[in-house]
Design an enzyme around this catalytic site. Structure first.
Site, PDB file in Angstrom:
ATOM      1  N   THR A 115       0.838  -1.202   0.000  1.00  0.00           N
ATOM      2  CA  THR A 115       0.000   0.000   0.000  1.00  0.00           C
ATOM      3  C   THR A 115       0.870   1.248   0.000  1.00  0.00           C
ATOM      4  O   THR A 115       0.570   2.244  -0.670  1.00  0.00           O
ATOM      5  CB  THR A 115      -0.936   0.005   1.218  1.00  0.00           C
ATOM      6  N   GLU A 138      -3.758  -5.794  -5.477  1.00  0.00           N
ATOM      7  CA  GLU A 138      -4.205  -7.186  -5.319  1.00  0.00           C
ATOM      8  C   GLU A 138      -4.502  -7.818  -6.687  1.00  0.00           C
ATOM      9  O   GLU A 138      -5.533  -8.466  -6.892  1.00  0.00           O
ATOM     10  CB  GLU A 138      -5.445  -7.259  -4.427  1.00  0.00           C
TER      11      GLU A 138
END
Length: 757
Positions: free
Chosen positions: A39, A235
């Site tokens: 992230t 993802e």
């Protein structure tokens, strides 16, 4: 690109993280291991691209949960102030939310987003699983079929798979190969017609119709390719075919696509995720830069080593060295208990010990493969007065009074939403009976109009005056509030919802279904909480030249955010409670102390995976994900016996646990000398934990040591006879006819068959 190491988006990065953040132009694959700061890399890269002169409104970042999108957005805001040049209009969104917005904007203008020659209307509703299943159940009935033979869940799964392959009902029917598929094609066609009639989309439609529009409408595709000069996907290993099509279509020409993911954490094949999307990224984008992120900033070295040792057994992966600088820590433990009650008690006692040592309840989690395993854990927690929460997604929004309130809002934005209208027609009670509703529905069918339009003709349908007046009251409330949607600004959403709740009598309706005064107060508070949630809703940033959003825009966005909430969105890390959740739901989370229970053959790996090497590898990835949720303390447990359908069954420790060995793990046999006696029923045919063979407890040979005719025993399926040996590359499978479970194909490497004769 000029790089200044003092730029806030470059501070405290490792060399590989910096390489990913500053990569300039062209396709980029970031292989991000667990806890490797993915992230951070994505958000720093967004900030870096804005600083390099790419306007924020031309950047598209896609992820899978609202929680992840919010976190990414907040981190970018902290790095690049909202008033910075070129900052406005950044799109950080889930795939579903992005698709919903694209369909509302372009869908009505593009037949490619519709079905057949029926275009998509902009004010569509999004049906959740309950709504979709209700319509599918009705479709099964309309096809003159019985739900006993054609179960709603099974049919829904097949339709979902078809939509993931971008197939309409007509296209699915053309490809139907057998009676089952031809029958499901009939149900799918009726279901599709009903969605069109109610101007509604299910979750899969959001992706399928967007992908088909981008695939088949060059004009819309050109606009989106021009709008988004940079595409980032989080993802990426979890993308299905439709999501791949959406991202790939937009990035295909400029090739400025950055995908971040880990093949070792691909655990959603059951809902369409295709691991080949990430494994074959370089085939889709020749010359792509690949940056591996192997350093784990979450877990201590024993935990990382255990995870690495396990996942190396998989073949469908891209290797990266996993390591950490956080020190050795405490070795994880594998504990075998006598039964599921002993297992639950042991886990909770270990949590109590950790709590006494200063670890807060909110830093602990218990994970499992199947939700049914939570019962004994909940019992043990309640007996000890330990606070806990079960993370099962949209619990608040599934409460009856909350669904009623949301249905009013859905009926406002989409007057064709019959599911919502039927739900609220007697909320609060109006004395409108089933016969009157059926008469209105018959008028709707006869005249080809919506149920709401038919309700306006109640008297012509032969409905009594008193009932017709009650219907008029509901119709007028909806009409009055609908008239405000396009003329009032978005900021009015909270007060608007609060007024509707009051005028429609929703608090009164909530109290009417309560069991007692306290329940009534709780339900009324839940209704008001919908208004509170609406007041906190913030529309996504718009591009600089966009019109000011209306109240209708805000309401549609709020309903989408509610409909598309994910399991992990329900986890509040600040709550002082132990979290119980499935391994699938745990992805993306982290806890100081983690226990994973029920690691047994038939549970993990799940019995359904036994006949597929690919499915077994996904089950191993699932355990890998669970292990890597732990920061400092990890406990893996299994039980020697477990109650199954009311019977006490012996179990076999998962072969995955036998793949973990050495100084990084501590093994404990806490079965307290439990002894077992074989019975003749075949219900208790498993071997004792002590002395069992490791993974692949089969003998080697051309036939794997199990020639045709061998009588064998399996932990899940009982006694059977080997009918055929099936070599599969480096693995060998056998087809076994079991006495009670029928014919099963099992991979010897994982089946742990015991030769009887």
């Amino acid at each position: 690109m000029n790089v200044d190491s003092q730029d806030p988006w470059l501070i405290d990065l490792t060399e590989t993280q910096r390489q990913a953040v500053t990569h300039c132009g062209g396709p980029l694959l970031v292989l991000a291991g667990p806890g490797s700061g993915k992230t951070r890399v994505i958000t720093r890269r967004i900030a870096c691209r804005i600083a390099a002169g790419v306007p924020a409104w031309r950047i598209l970042a896609l992820t899978f949960t609202n929680k992840a999108a919010r976190e990414m957005k907040a981190r970018v805001d902290a790095l690049v102030p909202a008033d910075a040049p070129g900052r406005r209009g950044l799109v950080v969104s889930t795939f579903h939310s992005f698709s919903a917005g694209i369909l509302r904007r372009y869908g009505p203008e593009s037949l490619a987003a519709g079905i057949g020659q029926k275009p998509l209307a902009a004010e569509f509703s999004i049906f959740d699983m309950d709504d979709a299943h209700a319509v599918i159940k009705a479709a099964i009935g309309r096809a003159n079929l019985e739900t006993a033979q054609w179960q709603v869940g099974s049919v829904a799964t097949e339709i979902s798979s078809a939509k993931n392959r971008l197939l309409s009902s007509a296209e699915y029917a053309q490809n139907a190969l057998d009676f089952r598929q031809r029958t499901i094609a009939r149900i799918y066609a009726i279901y599709e017609q009903e969605l069109v009639r109610q101007n509604a989309l299910d979750f899969d439609d959001l992706l399928m119709r967007t992908a088909r529009m981008l695939r088949d409408d060059p004009a819309v595709l050109a606009q989106l390719q021009e709008r988004f000069a940079e595409v980032l996907v989080d993802e990426y290993q979890d993308t299905n075919h439709a999501q791949f099509t959406v991202a790939h279509s937009i990035a295909r020409e400029h090739r400025n696509i950055c995908v971040v993911g880990d093949p070792d954490q691909s655990i959603y094949a059951w809902r369409g995720a295709d691991i080949s999307n990430i494994l074959e990224f370089e085939e889709h984008y020749p010359g792509a830069t690949v940056v591996p992120l192997g350093e784990n900033f979450r877990s201590t070295s024993h935990i990382v080593a255990v995870a690495d040792q396990l996942i190396r057994r998989n073949s469908a992966r891209r290797h990266k060295d996993l390591f950490t600088g956080l020190g050795e820590g405490v070795p994880p433990r594998i504990a075998m208990l006598s039964d599921e009650i002993s297992e639950a008690n042991y886990v909770i006692e270990e949590f109590q010990r950790a709590n006494r040592e200063g670890i807060q309840w909110k830093e602990m989690a218990i994970l499992y493969r199947m939700n049914s395993l939570s019962r004994t854990l909940e019992d043990a927690l309640r007996r000890r007065n330990i606070p806990y929460v079960i993370a099962r997604g949209t619990v608040f929004y599934e409460r009856r009074e909350v669904r009623d309130t949301l249905s009013y809002l859905r009926a406002l934005v989409n007057p064709f939403d019959e599911q919502a209208l039927r739900r609220i027609i007697n909320v609060p009670a109006r004395g409108i009976g089933a016969t009157s509703i059926s008469k209105c529905a018959a008028v709707a069918v006869a005249r080809g109009c919506s149920l709401l339009e038919a309700m306006m003709m109640a008297r012509q349908a032969g409905i009594a005056e008193r009932t017709a007046k009650s219907i008029d009251g509901l119709v007028m409330v909806l009409a009055r509030y609908r008239s405000e949607l396009e003329i009032k600004p978005a900021e009015n959403l909270g007060p608007f919802v609060a007024r509707l709740i009051t005028e429609a009598g929703l608090e009164r309706a909530a109290a009417a279904i309560a069991d007692d005064d306290q329940d009534a107060a709780d339900r009324k508070a839940n209704v008001q909480e919908v208004a509170n949630a609406a007041s906190l809703y913030v529309l996504p940033e718009s591009q600089p030249d966009a019109r000011a959003p209306t109240l209708g825009d805000a309401l549609r966005g709020f309903l989408e955010s509610v409909a598309l909430v994910a399991d992990s969105d329900a986890v509040d890390p600040e709550r002082g409670v132990v979290t119980l959740m499935s391994l699938h739901a745990s992805k993306g989370l982290e806890f100081h102390t983690v226990a994973i229970v029920g690691i047994e053959e038939g549970l993990l790996p799940h019995a359904r995976s036994m006949d597929s090497p690919q499915a077994v590898e996904e089950e191993r990835r699932l355990l890998f994900v669970g292990i890597t949720r732990s920061e400092r303390s990890l406990l893996l447990t299994c039980a020697a016996t477990r109650a199954v359908r009311g019977l006490r069954m012996r179990t076999i420790e998962s072969g995955f646990l036998r793949e973990i060995s050495g100084e990084n793990i501590q093994r404990l046999d806490l079965t307290e000398g439990v002894e077992f006696e074989d019975d003749e029923s075949g219900q208790d045919e498993n071997r004792r934990y002590a002395g069992r063979q490791g993974v692949g407890g089969s003998r080697r040979g051309g036939d794997g040591g199990f020639p045709t005719g061998t009588i064998v025993r399996h932990a899940q399926f009982g006694v059977g006879t080997v009918e055929e040996v099936l070599p599969r590359g480096s693995l060998t499978s056998v087809r076994v006819r079991f006495r009670s479970a029928g014919v099963r194909t099992l991979v010897l490497e994982y089946a742990k068959l015991e030769v009887i004769a």
